[in-house]
Design a protein around this motif. Structure first.
Motif, mmCIF file in Angstrom:
data_model
loop_
_atom_site.group_PDB
_atom_site.id
_atom_site.type_symbol
_atom_site.label_atom_id
_atom_site.label_comp_id
_atom_site.label_asym_id
_atom_site.label_seq_id
_atom_site.Cartn_x
_atom_site.Cartn_y
_atom_site.Cartn_z
ATOM 1 N N GLN A 1 -2.303 1.236 0.546
ATOM 2 C CA GLN A 1 -1.845 2.217 1.525
ATOM 3 C C GLN A 1 -0.699 1.648 2.360
ATOM 4 O OE1 GLN A 1 -4.867 3.555 4.252
ATOM 5 N NE2 GLN A 1 -3.654 5.271 4.986
ATOM 6 N N ARG B 1 -0.306 4.230 -4.737
ATOM 7 C CA ARG B 1 -1.642 4.705 -5.068
ATOM 8 C C ARG B 1 -2.229 3.840 -6.185
ATOM 9 N NH1 ARG B 1 -2.846 9.776 -3.114
ATOM 10 N NH2 ARG B 1 -1.090 10.932 -2.186
ATOM 11 N N PRO C 1 -7.799 -1.102 -1.068
ATOM 12 C CA PRO C 1 -7.118 0.169 -0.772
ATOM 13 C C PRO C 1 -6.201 0.092 0.444
ATOM 14 C CG PRO C 1 -9.406 0.562 -1.363
ATOM 15 C CD PRO C 1 -9.250 -0.925 -1.256
#
Length: 266
Positions: A12, A17, A8
């Motif tokens: 980011q 996403r 993630p």
């Protein structure tokens, strides 16, 4: 090669996403997230390409351009990103496909002809870099018995191919096509060689792995000595991988290289 998906924090950092989904092809390490393609093991190659390609104006081709993070860096936690480009792999059974791939490569090579030689090429030690040096008599190796005689014949057919510049040395499976759009060039594998050599690699791959007819040589206007050097490069790669313990069907690959050499008159 790792098949771990980008964490993630990487998504980011690049402003996309999840979920990320794996992509086929290449070395099997790429993931698509949003309109980006993410790959691990970013290093000097990607950083140099990102800067060098920033000023390249595509003409006759599209480019999967490198993308920086939100902070302006070209990598994060070892991951790099390029823009997703529309397109599909072409029909390799058609001789016209190989003309189109060669044409896309020529357009790319015209666009990058002014770039200077990157110093990191000298530090590359992967099997492909070593095999490239073998093909250009910059590194001596002992070929496996399955390849020895063909290596001798190929070396006897080598000729100068012109001045060197930055080239994409693995165009074969890295040109995508979409209706109404120029071909898209992805995953640039940089070498400092004559453009004819990169074109020879395409023809060698077509003959070895895609059952292209011998007539493809005339159809794409690539000289036989360029294909001979490219075959030596591909065969040396197999030789290097086998020496490193990779599972390689030496007899099958030797057969393919020999048939390709016969197709160009060797």
């Amino acid at each position: 090669m790792s098949r771990d998906q980008p964490p993630p924090e990487v998504l980011q950092a690049f402003g996309v996403r999840g979920p990320a989904r794996p992509l086929d092809g290449g070395q099997g390490t790429s993931w698509r997230a949003g309109d980006l393609v993410l790959k691990p093991d970013a290093g000097p190659l990607h950083g140099w390409l990102a800067g060098a390609l920033a000023d390249v104006v595509p003409d006759g081709f599209r480019l999967a351009a490198p993308v920086c993070t939100r902070t302006g860096a070209w990598e994060h936690a070892g991951w790099s990103a390029t823009r997703w480009v529309e397109g599909d792999a072409p029909d390799t059974s058609a001789v016209s496909t190989w003309r189109q791939v060669i044409a896309a490569g020529r357009a790319l090579h015209r666009a990058v002809a002014q770039l200077e030689r990157p110093g990191f090429l000298d530090a590359r030690q992967d099997p492909w870099a070593a095999a490239d040096r073998v093909a250009w008599d910059e590194l001596e190796v002992s070929f496996r018995p399955e390849f020895t005689e063909l290596a001798r014949r190929l070396r006897g057919a080598l000729e100068p191919l012109g001045p060197s510049q930055l080239v994409h040395g693995d165009l074969t499976n890295n040109v995508l096509f979409a209706p109404g759009l120029p071909p898209a060039v992805i995953d640039i594998s940089p070498y400092w060689r004559p453009p004819a050599y990169a074109e020879g690699v395409v023809v060698a791959d077509a003959l070895c792995w895609h059952d292209a007819p011998a007539s493809v040589l005339d159809a794409v206007d690539v000289p036989a000595p360029a294909v001979a050097r490219a075959l030596l490069f591909r065969m040396a790669t197999t030789n290097q991988r086998a020496a490193a313990g990779a599972a390689v069907d030496l007899l099958d690959e030797a057969r393919r290289y020999d048939l390709a050499a016969a197709a160009i008159g060797l």
